[in-house]
Design an enzyme around this catalytic site. Sequence first.
Site, PDB file in Angstrom:
ATOM      1  N   LYS A  85       0.851  -1.188   0.000  1.00  0.00           N
ATOM      2  CA  LYS A  85       0.000   0.000   0.000  1.00  0.00           C
ATOM      3  C   LYS A  85       0.882   1.231   0.000  1.00  0.00           C
ATOM      4  CE  LYS A  85      -3.856   2.260   0.289  1.00  0.00           C
ATOM      5  NZ  LYS A  85      -3.395   2.974  -0.958  1.00  0.00           N
ATOM      6  N   GLN A 106       7.150   3.950   3.847  1.00  0.00           N
ATOM      7  CA  GLN A 106       5.747   3.546   3.875  1.00  0.00           C
ATOM      8  C   GLN A 106       5.550   2.262   4.687  1.00  0.00           C
ATOM      9  OE1 GLN A 106       3.785   5.616   1.396  1.00  0.00           O
ATOM     10  NE2 GLN A 106       2.187   5.137   2.858  1.00  0.00           N
ATOM     11  N   LYS A 109       5.501   3.406   8.343  1.00  0.00           N
ATOM     12  CA  LYS A 109       4.353   4.289   8.531  1.00  0.00           C
ATOM     13  C   LYS A 109       3.056   3.478   8.591  1.00  0.00           C
ATOM     14  CE  LYS A 109       4.110   7.576   5.472  1.00  0.00           C
ATOM     15  NZ  LYS A 109       3.758   8.530   4.397  1.00  0.00           N
ATOM     16  N   LYS A 121       5.413   1.749  -3.069  1.00  0.00           N
ATOM     17  CA  LYS A 121       5.310   3.090  -3.656  1.00  0.00           C
ATOM     18  C   LYS A 121       5.596   2.988  -5.144  1.00  0.00           C
ATOM     19  CE  LYS A 121       4.620   7.288  -2.028  1.00  0.00           C
ATOM     20  NZ  LYS A 121       4.054   7.736  -0.747  1.00  0.00           N
ATOM     21  N   GLY A 160      -2.628   8.269  -4.331  1.00  0.00           N
ATOM     22  CA  GLY A 160      -1.929   9.450  -4.824  1.00  0.00           C
ATOM     23  C   GLY A 160      -0.703   9.800  -4.002  1.00  0.00           C
ATOM     24  N   ASP A 161       0.063  10.728  -4.528  1.00  0.00           N
ATOM     25  CA  ASP A 161       1.184  11.366  -3.829  1.00  0.00           C
ATOM     26  C   ASP A 161       1.409  12.647  -4.647  1.00  0.00           C
ATOM     27  OD1 ASP A 161       3.360  10.557  -1.633  1.00  0.00           O
ATOM     28  OD2 ASP A 161       4.464  11.542  -3.224  1.00  0.00           O
ATOM     29  N   THR A 205      -4.309  13.646   5.237  1.00  0.00           N
ATOM     30  CA  THR A 205      -2.879  13.757   5.564  1.00  0.00           C
ATOM     31  C   THR A 205      -2.616  15.053   6.335  1.00  0.00           C
ATOM     32  OG1 THR A 205      -2.453  12.582   3.506  1.00  0.00           O
ATOM     33  CG2 THR A 205      -0.556  13.508   4.643  1.00  0.00           C
ATOM     34  N   ASN A 236      -1.888  19.409  -1.607  1.00  0.00           N
ATOM     35  CA  ASN A 236      -2.965  18.788  -0.834  1.00  0.00           C
ATOM     36  C   ASN A 236      -2.668  18.743   0.675  1.00  0.00           C
ATOM     37  OD1 ASN A 236      -3.610  15.806   0.343  1.00  0.00           O
ATOM     38  ND2 ASN A 236      -5.394  16.700  -0.655  1.00  0.00           N
ATOM     39  N   SER A 373      -6.812   5.895   3.790  1.00  0.00           N
ATOM     40  CA  SER A 373      -6.890   4.994   2.636  1.00  0.00           C
ATOM     41  C   SER A 373      -7.310   3.602   3.091  1.00  0.00           C
ATOM     42  CB  SER A 373      -5.529   4.896   1.942  1.00  0.00           C
ATOM     43  OG  SER A 373      -5.327   5.989   1.077  1.00  0.00           O
TER      44      SER A 373
HETATM   45  N1  GLU Z   1       1.178   9.094  -0.537  1.00  0.00           N
HETATM   46  C1  GLU Z   1       0.651   9.038   0.792  1.00  0.00           C
HETATM   47  C2  GLU Z   1       1.743   8.749   1.779  1.00  0.00           C
HETATM   48  O1  GLU Z   1       2.850   9.182   1.607  1.00  0.00           O
HETATM   49  C3  GLU Z   1      -0.573   8.137   0.941  1.00  0.00           C
HETATM   50  C4  GLU Z   1      -0.486   6.786   0.346  1.00  0.00           C
HETATM   51  C5  GLU Z   1      -1.811   6.022   0.397  1.00  0.00           C
HETATM   52  O2  GLU Z   1      -2.846   6.556   0.749  1.00  0.00           O
HETATM   53  O3  GLU Z   1      -1.723   4.829   0.049  1.00  0.00           O
HETATM   54  O4  GLU Z   1       1.547   8.132   2.801  1.00  0.00           O
END
Ligand code: GLU
Length: 441
Positions: A85, A106, A109, A121, A160-161, A205, A236, A373
């Site tokens: 994810k 990630q 996190k 990612k 997204g990112d 976020t 965002n 998410s």
């Molecule tokens: N891009 C976001 C992050 O850095 C969210 C990723 C997601 O929702 O999967 O955590």
Amino acid sequence: MPVYDDVLRRNQGEIEFHQAVYEVLESLSPVVQKRPEFVEASIIERICEPERQIIFRVPWVDDKNVVQINRGFRVEFNSALGPFKGGLRFHPSVYLGIVKFLGFEQVFKNALTSMPIGGGKGGSDFDPKGRSEGEIMRFCQSFMTELYRHIGEYTDVPAGDIGVGGREIGYLFGQYKRITNRYESGVLTGKGLSWGGSQARTEATGYGTVFFVNEMLKTRGQSLDGKRVVVSGSGNVATFAVQKVHQLGGTVVAVSDSSGYVVDEHGIDLEALREVKEVERGRIDSYVAKVGGRATFIEGGSVWDVPCDVALPCATQNELPVEGAKALITNGVQVVGEGANMPTTPTAVAAFQAAGVLFAPGKAANAGGVATSALEMQQNASRDRWTFDHTEERLADIMVGIHELCLSTSDAYDIPGDYVAGANIAGFTQVADAMLAMGVI
Ligand code: GLU
């Protein structure tokens, strides 16, 4: 550190990835002493090597009928806790080292959110700036024409990112649906509200970062009420950080983009900011006219020169160097919370910690996006839709939980108040325990 030497050897030139790994490994020596079974099973070595790395060609035709070639990436880093994810980033700076650093962050996190999601990612070196709607759509369609075979609700769930928002997720989802002939809502998150998206995902976020910072302030008997806040970035994450700070009684006096920053002592006007950034997709200097000239635009320069109590780096990696940290410290900053991924350089982090500034790393403070998410995936799996208030409440609880987990972990390892070590150790041990249970795979 022999593990780190291996990472350098195997991932040559990928400096952002090296930095992300180093920052985590630095925190892990007390864990290794307490949990020798992790060493015996080579968990650290395995965690530093992605499970799978996909690199592909993305050909598309621009508005002038010229064939363009970009490079697409998906790094499926770790699936011990759930499907891979993590977001997709479309930005000209994207290369394997950036995707790997983001994927690595990630993993930890996502573990901190306590939701069942692994880490990954992806993205492309495609530059959306100045591209027409049609070009964006054709690029997204071509990108998904390769990516679709690697992802799925139970396999890998992109979102997204930077450079990928609701518009791009729409085109990506449409192409996935068409190719697979499946309405598989849970394959992407950040979808539109009428077709499987979650309330509060767009806000999550930025809101989450501010919730986290408010918890940090509470440890000192304070709150955001009356605080002067500087937010870097104007995308965002920054936008919704500004909104939540204002809702909690603080004042955001500056925001930025790559061209410079604006100072608005009345507090950043959210409508004006969104008009400039989301509607016009313009530069930050246009904000000044939008608020009738009450703000000042400073071209170039460092937003960290603006005095504040709370600083929220919400733009991109390594945007807060040690010079910025020193300026903030001199001006009396009390709390720094990372809304972006790894925005603070290692020497700047060290400067904050030495000065007694409360510092929260992105993998803890910005986890609200990916946590929401996971709530979107939960709604998709049960074919349900939650209200904004319910979803925001879940987000707030998750952020309070991450804050507690960081602090209790740093206490347990005798480094009280160290959010960096707390986040790294808590994230790592959850992933490591699951990997240990599943054997050598
Ligand atoms: N891009 C976001 C992050 O850095 C969210 C990723 C997601 O929702 O999967 O955590």
